[in-house]
Motif scaffolding. Sequence first.
Motif, short mmCIF file in Angstrom:
data_model
loop_
_atom_site.label_atom_id
_atom_site.label_comp_id
_atom_site.label_asym_id
_atom_site.label_seq_id
_atom_site.Cartn_x
_atom_site.Cartn_y
_atom_site.Cartn_z
N ALA A 58 7.77 3.11 -6.22
CA ALA A 58 8.08 3.32 -7.65
C ALA A 58 6.88 2.95 -8.51
CB ALA A 58 9.29 2.50 -8.05
N LEU A 59 6.20 1.84 -8.16
CA LEU A 59 5.04 1.39 -8.92
C LEU A 59 3.89 2.38 -8.80
CD1 LEU A 59 3.96 -0.90 -10.69
CD2 LEU A 59 3.13 -2.01 -8.62
N VAL A 60 3.69 2.92 -7.58
CA VAL A 60 2.64 3.93 -7.37
C VAL A 60 2.91 5.15 -8.24
CG1 VAL A 60 1.72 5.59 -5.69
CG2 VAL A 60 1.96 3.18 -5.07
N HIS A 61 4.19 5.57 -8.28
CA HIS A 61 4.58 6.74 -9.09
C HIS A 61 4.33 6.46 -10.58
CE1 HIS A 61 6.82 10.21 -10.48
NE2 HIS A 61 7.58 9.41 -11.23
N GLU A 62 4.72 5.26 -11.03
CA GLU A 62 4.54 4.92 -12.44
C GLU A 62 3.06 4.81 -12.81
OE1 GLU A 62 6.91 1.42 -12.79
OE2 GLU A 62 8.80 2.52 -12.67
N LYS A 63 2.25 4.25 -11.90
CA LYS A 63 0.81 4.13 -12.16
C LYS A 63 0.16 5.51 -12.21
CE LYS A 63 -0.29 -0.53 -10.58
NZ LYS A 63 -1.02 -1.35 -9.60
N LYS A 64 0.63 6.41 -11.35
CA LYS A 64 0.10 7.78 -11.36
C LYS A 64 0.43 8.44 -12.71
CE LYS A 64 0.72 12.32 -9.25
NZ LYS A 64 1.64 13.16 -8.49
N ASN A 65 1.69 8.27 -13.15
CA ASN A 65 2.10 8.80 -14.45
C ASN A 65 1.26 8.21 -15.58
OD1 ASN A 65 4.04 10.54 -13.54
ND2 ASN A 65 5.79 9.32 -14.19
N PHE A 66 1.03 6.88 -15.49
CA PHE A 66 0.23 6.20 -16.52
C PHE A 66 -1.20 6.76 -16.55
CE2 PHE A 66 -2.73 2.68 -17.47
CZ PHE A 66 -2.42 2.50 -18.80
N SER A 67 -1.81 6.91 -15.37
CA SER A 67 -3.19 7.43 -15.30
C SER A 67 -3.27 8.83 -15.90
CB SER A 67 -3.67 7.46 -13.84
OG SER A 67 -3.69 6.17 -13.30
N MET A 68 -2.30 9.68 -15.55
CA MET A 68 -2.29 11.04 -16.08
C MET A 68 -2.08 11.04 -17.59
SD MET A 68 -0.10 13.02 -13.15
CE MET A 68 -0.19 14.61 -13.94
#
Length: 276
Positions: A58-68
Amino acid sequence: MQLIWWAYHIIELNKVVHHDAHIIYKKTMMIAGEAAVFITLLLVGLYFIRRSILNELALVHEKKNFSMAVTHELKTPIASSKLFIETLINRDLPKEKQKDILQKVYNDQNRLQKLVEDILLVTKVDESVVKLHLTKVNLKEFVERIVRNMVGENDTSVNIEEDLTVEIDEFYFSSVIQNLQSNAVKYSNPDSPIVWEGFKKGFKTIIRIKDNGKGIKDEEKQHVFKLFYRSGNEETRNTKGTGIGLYLVARIIKLHKGKIKALNNKPKGTIIEIEL
């Protein structure tokens, strides 16, 4: 291997039929007890491992969303400002048109500045290095001043009791008002009203912002104040944002020893309620 070892002992014990049945029973129960503890610990361990893996995913997904999101939020005003400045350099425009373009560049730079300030503030509040400088302020005047200086087409009314004062850090609390106002504007139609309310309730001060936008799903209300959280997928999202605004708001309210929650507005929209 442990289970096979226990099974071997049980089979061997049962073969020794001439032994005292009580001794065989005691040893069998001892092995069964050890097995029960072993299996329980194994299951508990597997549960925590599974939970940790799901949290990491979940954190990896959220960080990816944040980076994008951050990439998009940085690129858009930079590209826009560059295009406007190139227009000013290469074309001889009327003064009124130049002023209009410069205003747009100024707005883009404000967006960039706000993003950088939010990221820096998140770092500060996460590392607990914030020291609040509390002063008594008139809440109505404070909110009106911040909202008036923000860019937005929505009709915003501030229905806060005239003499209501709060003890806050003006610098950090201004970020609370800015983030809540920009969220309300972002998720509402341009002609949709936004209302600020403030009143005393016993020893507490209640501050609310109401909008008539698309609202927040019930299952997402407990997540919207988490770092990086944004509903949906960043690759298909239409609204701007980074997933740090409401997290920052919640952290600042916590530093003020307050509470914050999301409620449903009627007939539609969202109410964010702060309790100090």
